[in-house]
Scaffold this active site. Structure first.
Site, PDB file in Angstrom:
ATOM      1  N   SER A 159     -28.256  24.329 -29.901  1.00 45.42           N
ATOM      2  CA  SER A 159     -26.831  24.642 -29.896  1.00 45.42           C
ATOM      3  C   SER A 159     -26.618  26.097 -30.327  1.00 45.42           C
ATOM      4  CB  SER A 159     -26.088  23.643 -30.785  1.00 45.42           C
ATOM      5  OG  SER A 159     -24.699  23.718 -30.604  1.00 45.42           O
ATOM      6  N   ASP A 302     -23.996  17.056 -21.249  1.00 47.53           N
ATOM      7  CA  ASP A 302     -23.507  17.943 -22.301  1.00 47.53           C
ATOM      8  C   ASP A 302     -22.159  18.516 -21.882  1.00 47.53           C
ATOM      9  OD1 ASP A 302     -23.012  19.917 -24.182  1.00 47.53           O
ATOM     10  OD2 ASP A 302     -25.065  20.686 -24.168  1.00 47.53           O
ATOM     11  N   HIS A 340     -24.126  16.504 -25.966  1.00 49.78           N
ATOM     12  CA  HIS A 340     -24.595  17.725 -26.628  1.00 49.78           C
ATOM     13  C   HIS A 340     -25.579  17.401 -27.748  1.00 49.78           C
ATOM     14  CE1 HIS A 340     -24.428  21.932 -27.741  1.00 49.78           C
ATOM     15  NE2 HIS A 340     -24.140  21.595 -28.995  1.00 49.78           N
TER      16      HIS A 340
END
Length: 369
Positions: A159, A302, A340
């Site tokens: 991330s 995601d 995600h």
């Protein structure tokens, strides 16, 4: 437990017996940088960077090392990696990042974990407005000045940490043999990704209870709204539907989260989500990367980095044309992916990590011995 903590613990509960904790207890440390100057021109007299390490550093005669730098996500910390779904797949004996073989370095970025941040510095909203470039520069100084690591075997991040991996590759082109950014895109944050981040920032700033950052109690209404946005974007519709298939099940889940809102700090959250503002990898900058291999991994479900944008394939394709051994991987949506948050489930991409290390290792081997 906090919002993402509850989510990650739910994932960890699925770990098999083979993924239990056999990695060593980490060593904690702090590095204080005097008079750290941010891109904004602001200066912090003493910037503390906290970190954890596993294993022992080995420096080889050619200057290469067995050091692996792993970078965490927004509002997370180095501690987010020490669970069965991540460490239990990577760090145990015989696994791809066996800590008897590699020196694992996991820092807390500026504004996160036990590093300097608005809520613990006493500065509140007077804390310097840091950006990703500031965070990666501080990480580089931790490596080179404090840990005496001039070269890394691998830089890997998830991330925000994935975006830092791209940034490290452009700011310090010869730092690492291999780069593995996960759950991110090498492009300016715009469109929907900017939309919800901007909502978070403005929710907090426009709340009278925030009081320009000088609050005595957390501004619960705006803080809660910001965290709800994060929680919605963090996972995927398929995962939430499978785990909470009824109205009442989802309501119970939300009720579990509500008491934890006040555990967050609004200034810390505001600063963290604003730190991506100047993130903007350019084709020229990415072309400077000198790592011998790069594998970028996203998942198809995601919502923060949707594959239909085609950004990952386009950028990685351009890097391939420049001669960099780059590869883009989009893991298909399945009962194993969770949107995600899939970045924490290392079994989804561990084979790609193994291939990357093999490709960039001495004589095609991932061995560092």
């Amino acid at each position: 437990m906090k919002f993402q903590s509850i989510f990650l613990l739910a994932l960890s509960a699925t770990a098999t017996l083979a993924q239990q904790k056999n990695w060593p207890t980490p060593t904690h440390g702090d590095f204080t940088i005097s008079n750290f100057t941010f891109d904004s021109g602001q200066v912090l007299n003493n910037l503390k960077i906290h970190y954890q390490t596993l294993g022992k550093l080995q420096v080889h005669p050619d200057g290469t090392t067995n050091a692996v730098l792993i970078l965490h996500g927004t509002t997370g910390s180095s501690g987010q990696f020490l669970n069965p779904d991540f460490a239990g797949v990577l760090f145990n004996p015989g696994q791809v990042l066996d800590t008897k073989k590699y020196f694992i370095i996991m820092p807390d970025g500026i504004g996160h974990g036990n590093s300097s941040k608005p809520s613990t510095s006493g500065l509140r909203a007077s804390f310097p407005g840091y950006q990703y470039s500031d965070m990666t520069r501080a990480t580089y100084r931790l490596l080179t000045e404090h840990l005496r690591v001039k070269h890394t075997r691998l830089v890997m991040g998830v991330s925000m940490g994935g975006m830092h991996t791209w940034t490290m590759g452009t700011q310090y082109p010869s730092l690492s043999d291999a780069l593995m950014p996960i759950a991110c895109l090498p492009t300016q944050i715009s469109g929907q990704n900017r939309l919800w981040r901007k909502f978070i920032i403005e929710l907090i700033r426009s709340d009278p209870a925030w009081n320009s950052g000088d609050y005595t109690a957390q501004p619960i209404a705006s803080l809660g709204g910001a965290l709800f946005l994060v929680q919605t974007m963090f996972s995927s519709p398929l995962y939430y539907q499978s785990q909470y298939p009824t109205r009442d099940a989802m309501d119970r889940y939300v009720d579990q989260l509500l008491p934890h809102i006040a555990e967050y700090d609004a200034n810390d959250l505001l600063y963290a989500w604003n730190a991506s503002h100047t993130y903007d990898p350019t084709e020229e900058g990415l072309g400077k990367i000198k790592a011998r291999g790069l594998t970028a991994v996203n998942t198809a479900d995601d919502m923060i980095n949707p594959p239909e944008l085609g950004v990952l394939e386009r950028v990685v394709g351009s890097l391939e044309l420049r001669g960099l051994g780059a590869k883009a991987v989009v893991v298909p949506e399945s009962s194993e992916t969770v949107g995600h948050g899939s970045y924490i489930k290392a079994k989804l991409w561990v084979d790609e990590l193994q291939l990357l290390l093999a490709k960039t290792g001495p004589k095609g081997s991932s061995s560092c011995s």
